[in-house]
Design a protein around this motif. Sequence first.
Motif, mmCIF file in Angstrom:
data_model
loop_
_atom_site.group_PDB
_atom_site.id
_atom_site.type_symbol
_atom_site.label_atom_id
_atom_site.label_comp_id
_atom_site.label_asym_id
_atom_site.label_seq_id
_atom_site.Cartn_x
_atom_site.Cartn_y
_atom_site.Cartn_z
ATOM 1 N N PRO A 151 0.855 -1.198 0.000
ATOM 2 C CA PRO A 151 0.000 0.000 0.000
ATOM 3 C C PRO A 151 0.887 1.244 0.000
ATOM 4 C CG PRO A 151 -0.784 -1.580 1.617
ATOM 5 C CD PRO A 151 0.544 -2.103 1.125
ATOM 6 N N THR A 152 0.437 2.292 -0.626
ATOM 7 C CA THR A 152 1.245 3.490 -0.808
ATOM 8 C C THR A 152 1.843 4.017 0.482
ATOM 9 O OG1 THR A 152 -0.114 4.146 -2.697
ATOM 10 C CG2 THR A 152 1.226 5.848 -1.680
ATOM 11 N N VAL A 153 1.041 4.111 1.528
ATOM 12 C CA VAL A 153 1.537 4.707 2.774
ATOM 13 C C VAL A 153 2.614 3.841 3.408
ATOM 14 C CG1 VAL A 153 -0.546 6.043 3.238
ATOM 15 C CG2 VAL A 153 -0.386 3.680 4.080
ATOM 16 N N THR A 170 10.859 11.162 12.343
ATOM 17 C CA THR A 170 11.064 12.070 11.219
ATOM 18 C C THR A 170 10.075 11.780 10.098
ATOM 19 O OG1 THR A 170 13.419 12.303 11.717
ATOM 20 C CG2 THR A 170 12.727 12.866 9.494
ATOM 21 N N ILE A 171 9.839 10.497 9.826
ATOM 22 C CA ILE A 171 8.879 10.120 8.784
ATOM 23 C C ILE A 171 7.488 10.634 9.138
ATOM 24 C CG2 ILE A 171 7.766 8.176 7.603
ATOM 25 C CD1 ILE A 171 10.390 6.607 8.111
ATOM 26 N N GLY A 176 3.050 13.712 7.878
ATOM 27 C CA GLY A 176 1.961 14.326 8.632
ATOM 28 C C GLY A 176 1.046 13.335 9.324
ATOM 29 N N THR A 177 1.645 12.338 9.973
ATOM 30 C CA THR A 177 0.830 11.365 10.699
ATOM 31 C C THR A 177 1.459 11.128 12.071
ATOM 32 O OG1 THR A 177 -0.242 9.195 10.516
ATOM 33 C CG2 THR A 177 2.072 9.327 9.881
ATOM 34 N N SER A 178 0.822 10.277 12.879
ATOM 35 C CA SER A 178 1.317 10.046 14.231
ATOM 36 C C SER A 178 2.516 9.102 14.226
ATOM 37 C CB SER A 178 0.215 9.446 15.104
ATOM 38 O OG SER A 178 -0.070 8.120 14.713
#
Length: 208
Positions: A151-153, A170-171, A176-178
């Motif tokens: 999956p892309t994410v 850092t990722i 922009g996620t937890s």
Amino acid sequence: MSLENRVAEALDKRGEADSDQALMLQYMQGDMSAFESLYQKHKGGLYRYFVRQIGDLQLAEDLYQDTWGRVIKAAASYEPSAKFTTWLYRIAHNLLIDHVRAVKPVDHFSEVFTEEQDADSFLPSDEQAPQTQFIAWTKAQLLKHCISLLPTVQKEALLLNMEAGFTAGTIAEVVGTSLEATKSRIRYANQSLKTCVMNKWQEVENER
């Protein structure tokens, strides 16, 4: 604090991140050699980031150039509040997401690493025996194929971790996620890759 003082402060500190920040601040003062240094340092990783995400070399080149264009445009308002690499890949991530949303659903990318020249770059050295070369090359192709199925994410998190050497923290900032969500993406990606490569390699063994 003046721009000159911020440059001096960044130069006084140690570490790659501080060096990048100092170069960016120097570029803001009109030092083109500072921008060239940043470009040379990060161009390889940034280009591979796009190639491995979308597989289209021309599109990867376009998005790559667009990223540096945005870096140039944003230079005047740059604030060294985060690592330069985090800021750079955040720009790249946003460009990639904008492209994907414009042309296809977010969880579907085209096959990657189909270009002959890209596959050749993963061939082992001539010092290895032909059979060893073949096994190593085959496993590299299986790995690249299995990465393309993620999956892309998960794929993005894995590549930023493996290739850019970014930590999960850092990722998380880049995409922009937890932090927990990022750790989960990396963990599931690794698990899926291990299973996929083992299954594909078993298929190859059975055909021999």
